[in-house]
Design a protein around this motif. Structure first.
Motif, mmCIF file in Angstrom:
data_model
loop_
_atom_site.group_PDB
_atom_site.id
_atom_site.type_symbol
_atom_site.label_atom_id
_atom_site.label_comp_id
_atom_site.label_asym_id
_atom_site.label_seq_id
_atom_site.Cartn_x
_atom_site.Cartn_y
_atom_site.Cartn_z
ATOM 1 N N ARG A 1 0.857 -1.171 -0.023
ATOM 2 C CA ARG A 1 -0.026 0.039 0.046
ATOM 3 C C ARG A 1 0.929 1.236 -0.098
ATOM 4 N N LYS A 2 2.151 1.058 -0.375
ATOM 5 C CA LYS A 2 2.869 2.337 -0.431
ATOM 6 C C LYS A 2 2.762 3.051 -1.774
ATOM 7 N N ASP A 3 3.005 4.389 -1.923
ATOM 8 C CA ASP A 3 3.133 5.172 -3.231
ATOM 9 C C ASP A 3 4.441 4.909 -4.092
ATOM 10 N N ILE A 4 4.249 4.713 -5.286
ATOM 11 C CA ILE A 4 5.592 4.283 -6.175
ATOM 12 C C ILE A 4 5.611 5.510 -6.807
ATOM 13 N N LEU B 1 2.736 -4.069 -8.168
ATOM 14 C CA LEU B 1 3.744 -4.426 -7.188
ATOM 15 C C LEU B 1 4.944 -3.731 -7.104
ATOM 16 N N CYS B 2 5.217 -3.249 -6.229
ATOM 17 C CA CYS B 2 6.450 -2.449 -6.081
ATOM 18 C C CYS B 2 7.712 -3.540 -6.390
ATOM 19 N N THR B 3 8.936 -3.006 -6.582
ATOM 20 C CA THR B 3 10.040 -3.939 -6.658
ATOM 21 C C THR B 3 10.252 -4.982 -5.499
ATOM 22 N N PRO B 4 10.312 -4.300 -4.216
ATOM 23 C CA PRO B 4 10.512 -5.240 -3.197
ATOM 24 C C PRO B 4 9.495 -6.065 -2.876
ATOM 25 N N CYS B 5 8.210 -5.821 -3.333
ATOM 26 C CA CYS B 5 6.879 -6.794 -2.787
ATOM 27 C C CYS B 5 7.024 -7.943 -4.044
ATOM 28 N N ASN B 6 7.618 -7.454 -5.366
ATOM 29 C CA ASN B 6 7.479 -8.350 -6.597
ATOM 30 C C ASN B 6 8.692 -9.395 -6.186
#
Length: 71
Positions: free
Chosen positions: A10-13, A30-35
């Protein structure tokens, strides 16, 4: 300007660029860390599965994404 938010954490990219710092997998952003967390957890499970079945991999990927983005 379009604002992209990770569906898992749920963080803004910031300065979002597809396939550079965010990824769209099965309709989820998905952001890079979540991916990396997603593919890490899926690969830990699939490495022990012999023989490798692509359908099983897709099913596990789908379930893991749903679990990460729920809530």
């Amino acid at each position: 300007m379009t604002q992209i938010r990770c569906d898992a954490c749920r963080k803004d990219i910031r300065d979002a660029r597809k396939d550079v710092n965010y990824y769209v997998i099965l309709g989820r952003d998905l952001c890079t860390p979540c991916n990396e967390k997603l593919y890490g957890s899926v690969s830990r499970v699939m490495v022990n599965r012999k023989p490798f079945r692509y359908g099983e991999y897709q099913s596990l990927l789908h379930k893991t994404i749903l679990k990460m983005t729920a809530g």
